[in-house]
Design a protein around this motif. Structure first.
Motif, mmCIF file in Angstrom:
data_model
loop_
_atom_site.group_PDB
_atom_site.id
_atom_site.type_symbol
_atom_site.label_atom_id
_atom_site.label_comp_id
_atom_site.label_asym_id
_atom_site.label_seq_id
_atom_site.Cartn_x
_atom_site.Cartn_y
_atom_site.Cartn_z
ATOM 1 N N VAL A 113 0.891 -1.320 0.003
ATOM 2 C CA VAL A 113 0.078 -0.021 -0.108
ATOM 3 C C VAL A 113 0.970 1.464 -0.079
ATOM 4 O O VAL A 113 0.632 2.223 -0.666
ATOM 5 N N ALA A 114 1.974 1.301 0.792
ATOM 6 C CA ALA A 114 2.957 2.450 0.704
ATOM 7 C C ALA A 114 3.270 2.526 -0.759
ATOM 8 O O ALA A 114 3.598 3.777 -1.140
ATOM 9 N N ASP A 115 3.701 1.449 -1.276
ATOM 10 C CA ASP A 115 4.251 1.924 -2.845
ATOM 11 C C ASP A 115 2.970 2.525 -3.525
ATOM 12 O O ASP A 115 3.503 3.396 -4.474
ATOM 13 N N ILE A 116 1.646 2.204 -3.565
ATOM 14 C CA ILE A 116 0.614 2.779 -4.126
ATOM 15 C C ILE A 116 0.390 4.181 -3.863
ATOM 16 O O ILE A 116 0.367 5.153 -4.550
ATOM 17 N N GLU A 117 0.722 4.501 -2.396
ATOM 18 C CA GLU A 117 0.679 5.550 -2.057
ATOM 19 C C GLU A 117 1.836 6.608 -2.826
ATOM 20 O O GLU A 117 1.445 7.801 -2.908
ATOM 21 N N ARG A 118 2.961 6.182 -2.613
ATOM 22 C CA ARG A 118 3.867 6.859 -3.392
ATOM 23 C C ARG A 118 3.726 7.093 -5.046
ATOM 24 O O ARG A 118 4.276 8.306 -5.360
ATOM 25 N N ALA A 119 3.240 6.387 -5.434
ATOM 26 C CA ALA A 119 2.821 6.205 -6.987
ATOM 27 C C ALA A 119 1.923 7.511 -7.167
ATOM 28 O O ALA A 119 1.867 8.233 -8.081
ATOM 29 N N LEU A 120 0.988 7.514 -6.253
ATOM 30 C CA LEU A 120 0.197 8.749 -6.129
ATOM 31 C C LEU A 120 0.580 10.238 -5.381
ATOM 32 O O LEU A 120 -0.329 11.126 -5.382
ATOM 33 N N HIS A 121 1.872 10.042 -4.881
ATOM 34 C CA HIS A 121 2.312 11.167 -4.093
ATOM 35 C C HIS A 121 1.368 11.576 -2.834
ATOM 36 O O HIS A 121 1.293 12.768 -2.642
ATOM 37 N N ILE A 122 1.021 10.542 -2.243
ATOM 38 C CA ILE A 122 0.131 10.951 -0.975
ATOM 39 C C ILE A 122 0.658 10.108 0.138
ATOM 40 O O ILE A 122 -0.035 9.777 1.221
ATOM 41 N N HIS A 123 1.959 9.652 -0.114
ATOM 42 C CA HIS A 123 2.632 8.814 1.102
ATOM 43 C C HIS A 123 3.261 9.756 2.081
ATOM 44 O O HIS A 123 3.132 9.248 3.437
ATOM 45 N N ASP A 124 3.352 11.005 2.030
ATOM 46 C CA ASP A 124 3.725 11.890 3.005
ATOM 47 C C ASP A 124 2.650 12.214 4.104
ATOM 48 O O ASP A 124 1.562 13.024 3.757
ATOM 49 N N LEU A 125 2.832 11.944 5.300
ATOM 50 C CA LEU A 125 1.886 12.001 6.068
ATOM 51 C C LEU A 125 1.481 13.474 6.440
ATOM 52 O O LEU A 125 0.318 13.940 6.730
ATOM 53 N N SER A 126 2.339 14.318 6.343
ATOM 54 C CA SER A 126 2.305 15.859 6.679
ATOM 55 C C SER A 126 1.485 16.610 5.789
ATOM 56 O O SER A 126 0.797 17.675 5.989
ATOM 57 N N ARG A 127 1.068 15.788 4.402
ATOM 58 C CA ARG A 127 0.356 16.460 3.496
ATOM 59 C C ARG A 127 -0.976 16.641 3.965
ATOM 60 O O ARG A 127 -2.082 17.157 3.455
ATOM 61 N N PHE A 128 -1.406 15.566 4.983
ATOM 62 C CA PHE A 128 -2.922 15.606 5.510
ATOM 63 C C PHE A 128 -3.214 16.536 6.795
ATOM 64 O O PHE A 128 -4.310 16.570 6.954
ATOM 65 N N THR A 129 -2.035 17.123 6.897
ATOM 66 C CA THR A 129 -2.157 18.254 8.127
ATOM 67 C C THR A 129 -2.537 19.688 7.542
ATOM 68 O O THR A 129 -2.153 20.375 6.648
ATOM 69 N N PRO A 130 -3.751 20.089 7.970
ATOM 70 C CA PRO A 130 -4.388 21.369 7.448
ATOM 71 C C PRO A 130 -3.527 22.522 7.648
ATOM 72 O O PRO A 130 -2.903 22.635 8.972
ATOM 73 N N ALA A 131 -3.399 23.584 6.981
ATOM 74 C CA ALA A 131 -2.565 24.644 6.968
ATOM 75 C C ALA A 131 -3.183 25.464 8.005
ATOM 76 O O ALA A 131 -4.460 25.489 8.147
ATOM 77 N N LYS A 132 -2.359 26.197 8.865
ATOM 78 C CA LYS A 132 -2.782 27.093 9.880
ATOM 79 C C LYS A 132 -3.136 28.409 9.160
ATOM 80 O O LYS A 132 -2.380 29.158 8.625
#
Length: 256
Positions: free
Chosen positions: A224-243
């Motif tokens: 699943v991590a490989d799939i996330e990397r292929a879609l560029h959604i593997h970085d957990l910080s991307r899911f943090t809302p901007a302040k």
């Protein structure tokens, strides 16, 4: 017969594992095998078993894999709705994980060992019936997603059908897994004798090894991590809302 949703649920029954947090961050060698605790698992007292992954924890960490695939589906929906090309290969790989690991393994264990125990105990009869129906409906949706992503060059109608199927799968499985984690698995633990509970831990582990090898869970996490990397959604910080700065600052009323 009424479901007993008010059954006591302890914090340790709510253990889970977020595969997004693990994805791509830790090399394979440091992951424990399926028989080793991902968290501090409890010891089954009186039967000589070492601390390990209990049946509910085993099923709940598999829900972590499911959650990550739901994120992949969401990303697929987002791209298609923005008019981008269907990410066929990643979506197809994600649906294969659902079919092989969730439907043919995880749900098989639930239907063979968890749900019958609840029925025998006269507990959660209606809930179990709905969960089984959702398993069946989920397999139908997965089959369509697999077919649609095998040849991603699709018409507008086919793209919309794929979006609808992925959205329906997400909508069904988010409450599905939540109900299992917070109600079904704790009640299953409560009505299962200690000896049987310990035996099932070994059965679940052996079944995972038979189907996916000695490190089946770890293999799925990395897949699943490989799939996330292929879609560029593997970085957990991307899911943090901007302040965002407050638009309205509180000011003292001026003196008149």
């Amino acid at each position: 017969m009424q479901d007993h949703h008010s059954s006591a649920v302890s914090r340790r029954d709510l253990l889970g594992m977020s595969t997004v947090a693990l994805a791509g961050a830790v090399p394979l060698a440091v992951y424990p095998g399926p028989g080793a605790p991902a968290h501090a698992a409890e010891q089954v007292h009186g039967h000589g078993h070492k601390p390990g992954v209990t049946p509910p924890e085993d099923l709940m960490r598999e829900h972590g894999v499911l959650k990550s695939v739901l994120l992949v589906y969401r990303e697929g929906i987002r791209r298609i709705q923005r008019g981008e090309q269907v990410p066929g290969q990643p979506l197809h790989a994600a649906a294969q994980v659902i079919r092989d690991y969730i439907e043919r393994h995880h749900e098989h264990l639930e239907e063979k060992y968890v749900f019958p125990r609840l029925r025998e105990a006269g507990r959660l009869h209606r809930t179990v019936g709905i969960l089984c129906q959702q398993h069946k409906r989920g397999r139908e949706i997965t089959a369509r997603i697999l077919a649609a992503t095998r040849h991603p060059r699709a018409s507008a109608h086919q793209r919309q059908a794929l979006v609808s199927d992925m959205a329906a799968f997400i909508r069904m499985y988010e409450p599905h897994e939540a109900r299992e984690d917070t109600v079904v698995f704790p009640v299953f633990r409560k009505v299962t004798p200690a000896g049987e509970f310990a035996r099932l831990a070994e059965v679940f582990e052996a079944e995972e090894h038979r189907r996916f090898g000695q490190h089946g869970f770890t293999t799925m996490v990395h897949k699943v991590a490989d799939i996330e990397r292929a879609l560029h959604i593997h970085d957990l910080s991307r899911f943090t809302p901007a302040k965002t700065p407050s638009r309205h600052r509180h000011r003292r009323p001026s003196a008149r």
